[in-house]
Motif scaffolding. Structure first.
Motif, mmCIF file in Angstrom:
data_model
loop_
_atom_site.group_PDB
_atom_site.id
_atom_site.type_symbol
_atom_site.label_atom_id
_atom_site.label_comp_id
_atom_site.label_asym_id
_atom_site.label_seq_id
_atom_site.Cartn_x
_atom_site.Cartn_y
_atom_site.Cartn_z
ATOM 1 N N VAL A 30 55.100 48.019 45.534
ATOM 2 C CA VAL A 30 56.479 47.874 45.982
ATOM 3 C C VAL A 30 57.007 49.233 46.448
ATOM 4 N N GLU A 31 57.854 49.217 47.490
ATOM 5 C CA GLU A 31 58.562 50.431 47.882
ATOM 6 C C GLU A 31 59.767 50.599 46.969
ATOM 7 N N VAL A 32 59.831 51.750 46.328
ATOM 8 C CA VAL A 32 60.873 52.014 45.344
ATOM 9 C C VAL A 32 61.675 53.240 45.769
ATOM 10 N N LYS A 33 62.986 53.125 45.699
ATOM 11 C CA LYS A 33 63.864 54.270 45.984
ATOM 12 C C LYS A 33 64.253 54.901 44.650
ATOM 13 N N LEU A 34 64.034 56.201 44.545
ATOM 14 C CA LEU A 34 64.275 56.921 43.299
ATOM 15 C C LEU A 34 65.227 58.090 43.546
ATOM 16 N N ARG A 35 66.028 58.393 42.551
ATOM 17 C CA ARG A 35 66.937 59.548 42.610
ATOM 18 C C ARG A 35 66.543 60.532 41.515
ATOM 19 N N PHE A 36 66.319 61.799 41.894
ATOM 20 C CA PHE A 36 65.885 62.823 40.953
ATOM 21 C C PHE A 36 66.817 64.027 40.991
ATOM 22 N N HIS A 37 66.863 64.720 39.878
ATOM 23 C CA HIS A 37 67.539 66.018 39.845
ATOM 24 C C HIS A 37 66.664 67.027 40.578
ATOM 25 N N ARG A 38 67.314 68.040 41.170
ATOM 26 C CA ARG A 38 66.572 69.040 41.927
ATOM 27 C C ARG A 38 65.511 69.765 41.082
ATOM 28 N N ASP A 39 65.694 69.803 39.785
ATOM 29 C CA ASP A 39 64.708 70.440 38.902
ATOM 30 C C ASP A 39 63.335 69.784 38.994
ATOM 31 N N LEU A 40 63.285 68.536 39.487
ATOM 32 C CA LEU A 40 62.043 67.765 39.488
ATOM 33 C C LEU A 40 61.343 67.738 40.852
ATOM 34 N N VAL A 41 61.737 68.623 41.763
ATOM 35 C CA VAL A 41 61.087 68.661 43.078
ATOM 36 C C VAL A 41 59.585 68.881 42.932
ATOM 37 N N ASN A 42 59.194 69.849 42.111
ATOM 38 C CA ASN A 42 57.766 70.126 41.922
ATOM 39 C C ASN A 42 57.033 68.916 41.355
ATOM 40 N N VAL A 43 57.670 68.225 40.410
ATOM 41 C CA VAL A 43 57.065 67.050 39.784
ATOM 42 C C VAL A 43 56.822 65.955 40.823
ATOM 43 N N VAL A 44 57.803 65.735 41.690
ATOM 44 C CA VAL A 44 57.682 64.686 42.715
ATOM 45 C C VAL A 44 56.578 65.027 43.710
ATOM 46 N N PHE A 45 56.514 66.281 44.139
ATOM 47 C CA PHE A 45 55.449 66.688 45.061
ATOM 48 C C PHE A 45 54.075 66.561 44.405
ATOM 49 N N ASP A 46 53.980 66.944 43.126
ATOM 50 C CA ASP A 46 52.694 66.839 42.415
ATOM 51 C C ASP A 46 52.249 65.392 42.307
ATOM 52 N N ARG A 47 53.205 64.483 42.122
ATOM 53 C CA ARG A 47 52.872 63.076 41.900
ATOM 54 C C ARG A 47 52.617 62.326 43.204
ATOM 55 N N PHE A 48 53.444 62.576 44.230
ATOM 56 C CA PHE A 48 53.382 61.772 45.450
ATOM 57 C C PHE A 48 52.885 62.528 46.682
ATOM 58 N N GLY A 49 52.685 63.824 46.554
ATOM 59 C CA GLY A 49 52.186 64.598 47.699
ATOM 60 C C GLY A 49 53.311 65.275 48.469
ATOM 61 N N ARG A 50 52.944 66.245 49.281
ATOM 62 C CA ARG A 50 53.929 67.035 50.009
ATOM 63 C C ARG A 50 54.466 66.328 51.247
ATOM 64 N N ASP A 51 53.869 65.177 51.621
ATOM 65 C CA ASP A 51 54.298 64.513 52.843
ATOM 66 C C ASP A 51 55.458 63.539 52.613
ATOM 67 N N VAL A 52 55.929 63.385 51.381
ATOM 68 C CA VAL A 52 57.065 62.495 51.139
ATOM 69 C C VAL A 52 58.355 63.168 51.599
ATOM 70 N N MET A 53 59.303 62.364 52.023
ATOM 71 C CA MET A 53 60.565 62.898 52.526
ATOM 72 C C MET A 53 61.606 62.911 51.409
ATOM 73 N N LEU A 54 62.146 64.091 51.126
ATOM 74 C CA LEU A 54 63.178 64.242 50.120
ATOM 75 C C LEU A 54 64.533 64.342 50.826
ATOM 76 N N ILE A 55 65.438 63.436 50.495
ATOM 77 C CA ILE A 55 66.757 63.401 51.134
ATOM 78 C C ILE A 55 67.792 63.913 50.127
ATOM 79 N N PRO A 56 68.477 65.021 50.442
ATOM 80 C CA PRO A 56 69.493 65.547 49.521
ATOM 81 C C PRO A 56 70.566 64.509 49.217
#
Length: 324
Positions: A246-272
């Protein structure tokens, strides 16, 4: 100079000795090489050492020399530099799917790729016994058989087991049949991603497979595990738990940018999203492990969409709370 039966091995002994005993701060003298060769019943003069060194250099081996009283020869560039060996040894000793004995064996082989002085430094920090390790000694042969089946485009059969409360293997009733497509690591374990006649796209812990046999008929075509799709599928799984993709939309605190990149890769789009948060949309396999991963970040992570995933997350929290 009289010839001995070992004379043809002379240049090999010299190379081996330099690889094992030389370093820039510990060069090997020609007299040391002559003494070493004598121990192998090979008579040698200083000038032949020079010519043998020159032959090894002409072959492409970087043997450098230091002049002076404390000078000598040493290997300049090796197949593996010390930081590379340290990185590989760290990976071996931390790998859960390698047994303790296989880890020690591999580490010893890696240590032989450098001088004995550097090998002492590498071994000093190695801890294997107190780490959680696989108890299946056949995993090396499993990987080899799986790779061979993939290369030959053949299906495999195997037995699959679980660990019982008594610490013994409990084999499942029937043999398994699968079309192997690749190996991947997750949560420090090695998994086979494959197509199964019973389950479709699925995966198996390699250290829990035994008696793997290659079968004389081709793999079942599986576009979901072919080419780039293989890596996309593996990326969706959390701790190799399957679930609806499923495509899931998630909201994260900026502290977790590294965690998101580690989990999903650097090609994901992060929208402020405001000053302290961002939103990302990813495709994942919805499973308790994915939901637990999100819950683990507390207020710093939130599922925004779809509602069915939000409801599943609430239900998981309620089930957990009901136990306390």
């Amino acid at each position: 100079m009289p010839k001995s039966d070992n004379q043809k091995l002379k240049i090999l002994y010299i190379l081996d000795y330099l690889q094992n005993n030389s370093r820039e701060d510990h060069p090997v003298k020609a007299t040391e090489l002559i003494e070493m060769l004598r121990s192998h019943d090979i008579a040698c003069e200083r000038k032949t050492i020079y010519s043998d060194i020159a032959a090894l250099q002409a072959f492409g081996i970087e043997i450098l020399s230091l002049p002076g009283k404390n000078g000598g020869y040493y290997i300049g560039t090796r197949n593996f530099e010390l930081p590379e060996l340290k990185l590989l040894i760290d990976a071996v000793q931390s790998s859960r799917y390698l047994t303790a004995s296989k880890s020690r064996e591999l580490i010893e082989k890696l240590c032989r790729q450098c001088s004995v002085y550097d090998a002492k430094l590498l071994r000093r920090d190695v801890v294997v016994e107190r780490r959680v390790k696989s108890m299946n000694e056949t995993i090396y042969y499993n990987v080899d058989a799986i790779q061979e089946a993939i290369a030959q485009n053949q299906q495999i059969s195997f037995r699959y087991f679980d660990w019982g409360l008594d610490g013994k293997r409990k084999f499942r009733e029937k043999s398994y049949l699968a079309s192997p497509y690749g190996l991947c690591q997750d949560n420090e374990n090695c998994y086979l991603l494959a197509h199964s006649p019973r389950h479709g796209v699925t995966h198996y812990r390699v250290d829990r497979m035994q008696n793997i046999r290659l079968l004389n008929f081709p793999r079942t075509p599986c576009p979901e595990l072919t080419g780039k799709a293989f890596y996309e599928h593996a990326k969706q799984l959390f701790s190799m738990y399957s679930g609806e993709s499923v495509e899931v939309k998630l909201r994260f605190h900026r502290d977790l940018v590294n965690v998101v990149f580690d989990r999903f890769g650097r090609d994901v789009m992060l929208i402020p999203d405001g000053e302290d948060h961002f939103v990302v949309t990813v495709r994942v396999a919805i499973s308790p492990m994915f939901l637990s991963w999100v819950i683990g970040f507390g207020k710093k992570a939130q599922i925004l969409y779809p509602q069915q995933v939000i409801d599943a997350c609430k239900a998981l929290c309620q089930e957990a709370l009901a136990q306390y």
